[in-house]
Every structure is written in C-alpha cells, then in structure tokens.
Design a protein around this motif. Structure first.
Motif, PDB file in Angstrom:
ATOM      1  N   VAL A  84      27.355  45.615  36.648  1.00 34.58           N
ATOM      2  CA  VAL A  84      28.379  44.882  35.692  1.00 34.58           C
ATOM      3  C   VAL A  84      27.971  43.772  35.533  1.00 34.58           C
ATOM      4  CG1 VAL A  84      30.754  44.317  35.379  1.00 34.58           C
ATOM      5  CG2 VAL A  84      30.016  46.680  36.431  1.00 34.58           C
ATOM      6  N   TRP A  85      27.549  43.058  36.359  1.00 34.14           N
ATOM      7  CA  TRP A  85      27.190  41.589  36.138  1.00 34.14           C
ATOM      8  C   TRP A  85      26.162  41.452  35.477  1.00 34.14           C
ATOM      9  CZ3 TRP A  85      22.236  39.128  36.900  1.00 34.14           C
ATOM     10  CH2 TRP A  85      22.408  37.834  37.087  1.00 34.14           C
ATOM     11  N   SER A  86      25.056  42.471  35.369  1.00 35.24           N
ATOM     12  CA  SER A  86      23.853  42.673  34.452  1.00 35.24           C
ATOM     13  C   SER A  86      24.294  42.601  32.896  1.00 35.24           C
ATOM     14  CB  SER A  86      22.822  43.545  34.582  1.00 35.24           C
ATOM     15  OG  SER A  86      22.486  43.451  36.042  1.00 35.24           O
ATOM     16  N   TYR A  87      25.524  43.590  32.703  1.00 32.05           N
ATOM     17  CA  TYR A  87      26.105  43.584  31.417  1.00 32.05           C
ATOM     18  C   TYR A  87      26.698  42.329  31.170  1.00 32.05           C
ATOM     19  CZ  TYR A  87      25.492  48.620  30.708  1.00 32.05           C
ATOM     20  OH  TYR A  87      24.741  49.893  30.685  1.00 32.05           O
ATOM     21  N   ALA A  88      27.557  41.486  32.096  1.00 31.94           N
ATOM     22  CA  ALA A  88      28.160  40.232  31.526  1.00 31.94           C
ATOM     23  C   ALA A  88      26.999  39.180  31.313  1.00 31.94           C
ATOM     24  CB  ALA A  88      28.836  40.135  32.744  1.00 31.94           C
ATOM     25  N   LYS A  89      25.983  39.096  32.126  1.00 39.89           N
ATOM     26  CA  LYS A  89      24.908  38.193  32.070  1.00 39.89           C
ATOM     27  C   LYS A  89      24.104  38.388  30.715  1.00 39.89           C
ATOM     28  CE  LYS A  89      22.249  34.949  33.780  1.00 39.89           C
ATOM     29  NZ  LYS A  89      22.745  33.594  34.402  1.00 39.89           N
TER      30      LYS A  89
ATOM     31  N   VAL B 298      39.281  44.405  43.292  1.00 41.40           N
ATOM     32  CA  VAL B 298      38.565  45.401  42.234  1.00 41.40           C
ATOM     33  C   VAL B 298      37.134  45.746  42.822  1.00 41.40           C
ATOM     34  CG1 VAL B 298      37.833  45.559  40.057  1.00 41.40           C
ATOM     35  CG2 VAL B 298      39.891  44.395  40.532  1.00 41.40           C
ATOM     36  N   THR B 299      36.981  47.060  42.876  1.00 42.94           N
ATOM     37  CA  THR B 299      35.532  47.328  43.303  1.00 42.94           C
ATOM     38  C   THR B 299      34.478  47.511  42.163  1.00 42.94           C
ATOM     39  OG1 THR B 299      35.910  49.906  42.961  1.00 42.94           O
ATOM     40  CG2 THR B 299      36.534  48.926  45.002  1.00 42.94           C
ATOM     41  N   GLY B 300      33.429  47.577  42.514  1.00 40.73           N
ATOM     42  CA  GLY B 300      32.290  47.460  41.394  1.00 40.73           C
ATOM     43  C   GLY B 300      32.570  48.963  40.883  1.00 40.73           C
ATOM     44  N   VAL B 301      32.717  49.913  41.795  1.00 44.31           N
ATOM     45  CA  VAL B 301      32.878  51.327  40.969  1.00 44.31           C
ATOM     46  C   VAL B 301      34.101  51.560  40.007  1.00 44.31           C
ATOM     47  CG1 VAL B 301      33.462  53.741  41.651  1.00 44.31           C
ATOM     48  CG2 VAL B 301      32.073  52.321  43.133  1.00 44.31           C
ATOM     49  N   PHE B 302      35.048  50.660  40.016  1.00 45.08           N
ATOM     50  CA  PHE B 302      36.201  50.460  39.251  1.00 45.08           C
ATOM     51  C   PHE B 302      35.373  49.945  37.931  1.00 45.08           C
ATOM     52  CE2 PHE B 302      39.198  47.915  36.989  1.00 45.08           C
ATOM     53  CZ  PHE B 302      40.297  48.873  36.575  1.00 45.08           C
TER      54      PHE B 302
ATOM     55  N   VAL C 246      32.152  49.848  36.812  1.00 45.84           N
ATOM     56  CA  VAL C 246      31.454  50.576  35.998  1.00 45.84           C
ATOM     57  C   VAL C 246      32.319  51.610  35.430  1.00 45.84           C
ATOM     58  CG1 VAL C 246      29.842  52.496  36.427  1.00 45.84           C
ATOM     59  CG2 VAL C 246      29.567  50.381  37.900  1.00 45.84           C
ATOM     60  N   LYS C 247      33.547  52.251  35.847  1.00 47.99           N
ATOM     61  CA  LYS C 247      34.415  52.943  34.991  1.00 47.99           C
ATOM     62  C   LYS C 247      34.865  52.303  33.628  1.00 47.99           C
ATOM     63  CE  LYS C 247      34.593  56.622  37.490  1.00 47.99           C
ATOM     64  NZ  LYS C 247      33.802  57.673  37.128  1.00 47.99           N
TER      65      LYS C 247
ATOM     66  N   LEU D  12      30.751  51.878  26.773  1.00 49.78           N
ATOM     67  CA  LEU D  12      29.760  52.482  26.278  1.00 49.78           C
ATOM     68  C   LEU D  12      30.118  53.486  25.488  1.00 49.78           C
ATOM     69  CD1 LEU D  12      27.341  52.221  29.248  1.00 49.78           C
ATOM     70  CD2 LEU D  12      27.175  50.831  27.224  1.00 49.78           C
ATOM     71  N   MET D  13      30.957  54.351  25.718  1.00 51.14           N
ATOM     72  CA  MET D  13      31.428  55.697  25.039  1.00 51.14           C
ATOM     73  C   MET D  13      32.262  55.115  23.750  1.00 51.14           C
ATOM     74  SD  MET D  13      29.940  57.585  26.753  1.00 51.14           S
ATOM     75  CE  MET D  13      30.472  59.297  26.024  1.00 51.14           C
TER      76      MET D  13
END
Length: 105
Positions: free
Chosen positions: A64-69, A88-92, A94-95, A101-102
C-alpha cells in the motif's frame, strides 16, 4: 508506457492518494530490497499453515505504501507514514487497493 492508474482509498478516516504505474515495483524494490511481484505471489500462495499475520500485515503495508509513494513521491518512509493509522491493518488496506484496481472509473 507512461500509463498510470490513479485514485484514492479511504483508510481510517484518511483519504490516501494511490497510483499504480510501471514505476511502482521499482519503488517497492528500492525501499524494501525485495521483488514486488514475488512478494505478491508469495502472499497469494500462502497456506493456513504458513500464514503469519504480522508478516502478512507488514508486506501488505509495504504494498500500500508503494502505491501511495507512486501517487506522492514526498510521503514519508513507511514507519512514519503508517503512524497516521490507528487500528487498521495492512490487510484491510490491500482490500481497499483491490477495490481501487477493480474500478475502471
């Protein structure tokens, strides 16, 4: 080649700009010394026996950080950036990215 998919995700009350381009895996590799695609494949191939929530959460946050960066090159490094989120978890996150993306819009 310069195509970039841009959007926003809502995480813990914060609107996070995110983007994906051919540069995103490079940002990931530079920051985490690991291959973006291999890490994603590794996570998707995990079995219940090999599932480790803290490792999965860490990798998810890195993605997620990579997408934000990619969306904002000025964001802080991961450990500082992640402090803005409470429970908030990283897994959340990613959802939320999967929804981004969809969405073709």
């Amino acid at each position: 080649m310069g195509n970039m998919k841009c959007g926003r995700i809502l995480v813990d009350g914060h609107i996070i700009p995110v983007a994906f381009s051919l540069n995103t895996p490079k940002i990931y590799k530079k920051a985490f010394k690991s291959d973006f695609w291999s890490d994603l494949a590794f996570e998707s191939n995990r079995t219940e026996e090999t599932y480790n929530i803290s490792e999965t959460n860490r990798r998810a946050l890195q993605v997620v950080w990579s997408y934000a960066k990619t969306a904002d090159s000025k964001i802080q490094r991961l450990d500082r950036w992640a402090k803005q989120f409470n429970n908030v978890t990283g897994v959340f996150m990613v959802k939320q990215l999967e929804n981004f993306l969809m969405n073709e819009g």
